[in-house]
Write a protein that holds these residues in place. Structure first.
Motif, PDB file in Angstrom:
ATOM      1  N   THR A  84       0.852  -1.180   0.000  1.00 21.18           N
ATOM      2  CA  THR A  84       0.000   0.000   0.000  1.00 21.18           C
ATOM      3  C   THR A  84       0.890   1.232   0.000  1.00 21.18           C
ATOM      4  O   THR A  84       1.696   1.418   0.912  1.00 21.18           O
ATOM      5  N   GLU A  85       0.751   2.050  -1.030  1.00 26.38           N
ATOM      6  CA  GLU A  85       1.534   3.281  -1.146  1.00 26.38           C
ATOM      7  C   GLU A  85       0.970   4.350  -0.214  1.00 26.38           C
ATOM      8  O   GLU A  85      -0.137   4.215   0.298  1.00 26.38           O
ATOM      9  N   LYS A  86       1.709   5.439  -0.035  1.00 25.17           N
ATOM     10  CA  LYS A  86       1.258   6.533   0.822  1.00 25.17           C
ATOM     11  C   LYS A  86      -0.052   7.152   0.331  1.00 25.17           C
ATOM     12  O   LYS A  86      -0.854   7.623   1.122  1.00 25.17           O
ATOM     13  N   ASP A  87      -0.281   7.128  -0.980  1.00 19.97           N
ATOM     14  CA  ASP A  87      -1.503   7.710  -1.546  1.00 19.97           C
ATOM     15  C   ASP A  87      -2.706   6.777  -1.437  1.00 19.97           C
ATOM     16  O   ASP A  87      -3.805   7.114  -1.872  1.00 19.97           O
ATOM     17  N   GLY A  88      -2.518   5.581  -0.890  1.00 14.48           N
ATOM     18  CA  GLY A  88      -3.609   4.632  -0.699  1.00 14.48           C
ATOM     19  C   GLY A  88      -3.753   3.597  -1.793  1.00 14.48           C
ATOM     20  O   GLY A  88      -4.541   2.666  -1.662  1.00 14.48           O
ATOM     21  N   SER A  89      -3.010   3.739  -2.884  1.00 12.70           N
ATOM     22  CA  SER A  89      -3.090   2.745  -3.958  1.00 12.70           C
ATOM     23  C   SER A  89      -2.460   1.431  -3.488  1.00 12.70           C
ATOM     24  O   SER A  89      -1.479   1.430  -2.762  1.00 12.70           O
ATOM     25  N   GLU A  90      -3.075   0.340  -3.915  1.00 15.73           N
ATOM     26  CA  GLU A  90      -2.614  -0.985  -3.492  1.00 15.73           C
ATOM     27  C   GLU A  90      -2.281  -1.852  -4.687  1.00 15.73           C
ATOM     28  O   GLU A  90      -2.856  -1.702  -5.753  1.00 15.73           O
ATOM     29  N   ARG A  91      -1.359  -2.785  -4.459  1.00 12.61           N
ATOM     30  CA  ARG A  91      -1.043  -3.801  -5.454  1.00 12.61           C
ATOM     31  C   ARG A  91      -0.505  -5.014  -4.716  1.00 12.61           C
ATOM     32  O   ARG A  91      -0.097  -4.922  -3.553  1.00 12.61           O
ATOM     33  N   THR A  92      -0.525  -6.135  -5.386  1.00 16.72           N
ATOM     34  CA  THR A  92      -0.026  -7.372  -4.804  1.00 16.72           C
ATOM     35  C   THR A  92       1.150  -7.860  -5.626  1.00 16.72           C
ATOM     36  O   THR A  92       1.082  -7.876  -6.858  1.00 16.72           O
ATOM     37  N   ILE A  93       2.218  -8.219  -4.927  1.00 11.89           N
ATOM     38  CA  ILE A  93       3.373  -8.790  -5.616  1.00 11.89           C
ATOM     39  C   ILE A  93       3.632 -10.179  -5.030  1.00 11.89           C
ATOM     40  O   ILE A  93       3.335 -10.450  -3.875  1.00 11.89           O
ATOM     41  N   GLN A  94       4.140 -11.057  -5.867  1.00 10.05           N
ATOM     42  CA  GLN A  94       4.442 -12.418  -5.444  1.00 10.05           C
ATOM     43  C   GLN A  94       5.951 -12.571  -5.348  1.00 10.05           C
ATOM     44  O   GLN A  94       6.667 -12.260  -6.304  1.00 10.05           O
ATOM     45  N   VAL A  95       6.418 -13.015  -4.189  1.00  5.72           N
ATOM     46  CA  VAL A  95       7.856 -13.146  -3.959  1.00  5.72           C
ATOM     47  C   VAL A  95       8.178 -14.496  -3.340  1.00  5.72           C
ATOM     48  O   VAL A  95       7.303 -15.157  -2.774  1.00  5.72           O
ATOM     49  N   LYS A  96       9.432 -14.854  -3.431  1.00  4.71           N
ATOM     50  CA  LYS A  96       9.950 -16.034  -2.732  1.00  4.71           C
ATOM     51  C   LYS A  96      10.529 -15.530  -1.417  1.00  4.71           C
ATOM     52  O   LYS A  96      11.300 -14.570  -1.409  1.00  4.71           O
ATOM     53  N   PRO A  97      10.155 -16.129  -0.276  1.00  4.45           N
ATOM     54  CA  PRO A  97      10.677 -15.657   1.012  1.00  4.45           C
ATOM     55  C   PRO A  97      12.199 -15.744   1.067  1.00  4.45           C
ATOM     56  O   PRO A  97      12.796 -16.697   0.569  1.00  4.45           O
ATOM     57  N   LEU A  98      12.811 -14.751   1.663  1.00  6.60           N
ATOM     58  CA  LEU A  98      14.256 -14.699   1.813  1.00  6.60           C
ATOM     59  C   LEU A  98      14.698 -15.796   2.777  1.00  6.60           C
ATOM     60  O   LEU A  98      14.057 -16.044   3.795  1.00  6.60           O
ATOM     61  N   LYS A  99      15.761 -16.481   2.458  1.00  6.92           N
ATOM     62  CA  LYS A  99      16.307 -17.518   3.341  1.00  6.92           C
ATOM     63  C   LYS A  99      17.096 -16.862   4.469  1.00  6.92           C
ATOM     64  O   LYS A  99      17.455 -15.709   4.386  1.00  6.92           O
ATOM     65  N   LYS A 100      17.404 -17.641   5.493  1.00 15.25           N
ATOM     66  CA  LYS A 100      18.185 -17.135   6.625  1.00 15.25           C
ATOM     67  C   LYS A 100      19.492 -16.545   6.178  1.00 15.25           C
ATOM     68  O   LYS A 100      20.136 -16.963   5.288  1.00 15.25           O
TER      69      LYS A 100
END
Length: 100
Positions: A84-100
């Motif tokens: 969610t940006e400061k202006d209220g716009s939203e988007r979804t991104i798909q990521v691979k979780p960072l390993k230790k």
């Protein structure tokens, strides 16, 4: 005030992440969502994170993978993160979780 709450991680010089460690901190950080870019996991249970600074698009993917690392989807192949940006716009991104 925010220095007393959450994990503070600076993965790059131009931005910092503030990640809630537990539900109470998440509720506290909710009050600051309009002042910062915020992230939370939508596909798994996970923390709320605020981003302080000016991250690039590539930096947002790095930040999302760090946030995914601290959620229940840390062992998943991919995690959906709502940004969610400061202006209220939203988007979804798909990521691979960072390993230790």
């Amino acid at each position: 005030m925010l220095l007393k709450v959450g994990r503070h991680i600076r993965p790059q010089a131009n931005f910092k992440l503030i990640i809630a460690r537990e539900e109470g901190e998440g509720r506290f950080l909710q009050g600051y969502k309009k002042d910062f870019i915020s992230m939370h996991c939508s596909s798994h249970t996970g923390p709320l994170a605020l981003i302080d600074g000016s991250p690039s698009a590539e930096d947002l993917y790095l930040a999302a993978s760090i946030v995914a690392r601290y959620g229940q989807g840390r062992h998943a192949e991919h995690v959906d993160i709502n940004v969610t940006e400061k202006d209220g716009s939203e988007r979804t991104i798909q990521v691979k979780p960072l390993k230790k």
